[in-house]
Design an enzyme around this catalytic site. Structure first.
Site, PDB file in Angstrom:
ATOM      1  CB  CYS A   1     -13.330  49.596  27.665  1.00  0.00           C
ATOM      2  SG  CYS A   1     -12.693  49.000  26.080  1.00  0.00           S
TER       3      CYS A   1
ATOM      4  CB  CYS B   1     -12.215  55.819  18.235  1.00  0.00           C
ATOM      5  SG  CYS B   1     -10.627  56.602  17.872  1.00  0.00           S
TER       6      CYS B   1
END
Length: 418
Positions: free
Chosen positions: A355, A240
């Site tokens: 995140c 990713c």
């Protein structure tokens, strides 16, 4: 006036059509028709309107007998933009009120609301700033999200909410000679070695951009790759990977990097940065759940998540996410860790990172991994101790480093197969 119309249409595209602000910037014609300072002003105005959305709406509600109808999205957005100028940007009242009303009169969709806007904005100019200051912490966030943060972070939650109200600085990662580049760029070194700039000029005009000496990367985003330790000469898989800041980090550290992401469009930016920085990596467009290869010496998995740790830079995320997204994404994150297992050599580390500030996407996912054949390799001195949790994982949030401009929210854990 045109910049205000464009800002309103950007806001409307996010709030009424559910598009990310970055996507809206590409599709809103009135914005793309602007140039130079007008274009920058429209973007700044829309961003400020999203960052203080809850507070501005709370103030406006005090001066409206009833909300503007759902059938008048242009009028609601333009009124919000006018109030944002008064409450957030400090635009002189005569300019903010006059030009918002003029903009309303110029549009067929808003002409009938111009008189109401004039009256409401004059009241906002007179009494709104005091009302905004009196709002409780978290008023600029969706209530469901701030309630979660109060439960997870306790007394730190108001400080996190307050940190989100400030325009973030620009952080830069360099290939080498961080101290020298900090001086050249007029920045300061953060405690973790990133270079931080406040009020920088356009990125492309900075020294070293054309030479590929550095790339833009939030200081918190630069930490997970370091948790893999010395990667020089090792085969490292970046899952990713787009837009690629961590790929650049690993390549600059001497790793033989394979970067995998399913978005070819997002990978195009990685290709551009690899070319600019003269770093090399094998870039593959593929779904990480289906990717197969010979086992690697290490894996970095920066998984798709709600991104609630990035609200300083992307305030629209708070309003585009829903509580149900957290469970959906946590399920995907569990699958991604499971899919990574056969891609690792024995005893090789996997760093899992998101995140997100939501515990289900951090400790919750790691707890599931520990039940399914993984063990934690606790962090020690790889990062500042204030970022290390009681379990030995990494957690940063926006209220960290308050004296130098804050930090994005990241969670990371280092795992190996049991």
């Amino acid at each position: 006036m045109n910049a205000r119309v464009a800002a309103a249409e950007l806001l409307m595209t996010v709030m009424d059509r559910g598009r990310a602000l970055e996507d809206a910037l590409a599709v809103v014609h009135s914005f793309n028709a602007l140039e130079g300072r007008d274009r920058a002003f429209a973007r700044a105005l829309a961003t400020a309107g999203l960052r203080r959305l809850g507070g501005v709406n709370a103030v406006l509600s005090r001066f409206l007998d009833r909300p503007l109808p759902e059938t008048a999205p242009h009028a609601r957005a333009l009124l919000h933009i006018g109030a944002t100028q008064l409450l957030v940007l400090g635009t002189p009242p005569h300019a903010a009120v006059g030009e918002t009303v003029e903009a309303a009169n110029s549009l067929r969709e808003t002409r009938g609301f111009a008189k109401l806007m004039n009256a409401v904005l004059r009241k906002v100019a007179a009494n709104g700033p005091q009302l905004l200051q009196q709002l409780p912490p978290g008023a600029d966030l969706p209530p469901w999200l701030y309630t979660r943060w109060r439960a997870t972070y306790g007394d730190a939650a108001p400080h996190i909410a307050q940190a989100l109200l400030q325009e973030p600085p620009l952080d830069i990662s360099v290939k080498s000679d961080a101290e020298e580049w900090a001086e050249k760029l007029g920045g300061v070194l953060t405690p973790t070695g990133s270079i931080r700039l406040t009020s920088p000029p356009p990125i492309e005009s900075l020294p070293g951009f054309d030479d590929g000496a550095w790339w833009v990367q939030d200081a918190a985003a630069a930490l997970p790759a370091r948790l893999l330790g010395d990667v020089a000469g090792k085969r490292v898989l970046d899952l990713c990977a787009a837009p690629g800041g961590k790929t650049l980090q690993l390549a600059a550290a001497g790793a033989h990097v394979t970067a995998v992401d399913k978005s070819e469009q997002r990978l195009s930016r990685l290709h551009e940065n690899l070319a600019r920085t003269k770093l090399s990596a094998t870039v593959i467009a593929a779904d990480a759940l289906d990717f197969r290869a010979e086992p690697f010496d290490a894996i970095l998995l920066d998984a798709p998540c709600t991104s609630t740790g990035t609200l300083r830079r992307h305030p629209d995320v708070a309003w585009l996410r829903r509580p149900t997204d957290i469970r959906t994404l946590a399920e995907l994150q569990n699958k991604l860790i499971a899919a990574a297992a056969p891609l690792l050599k024995p005893d090789a580390p996997l760093v899992y990172a998101v995140c997100s500030l939501e515990p289900e996407e951090g400790p919750g996912v790691v707890a599931e991994a520990l039940r399914n054949g993984w063990r934690r390799q606790p962090l020690t001195d790889e990062i500042p101790s204030e970022f290390i949790t009681a379990d030995g994982d990494m957690r940063t949030h926006p209220a960290h480093w308050p004296n130098i401009g804050g930090l994005d929210g990241f969670y990371a854990a280092r795992l190996v197969r049991a």
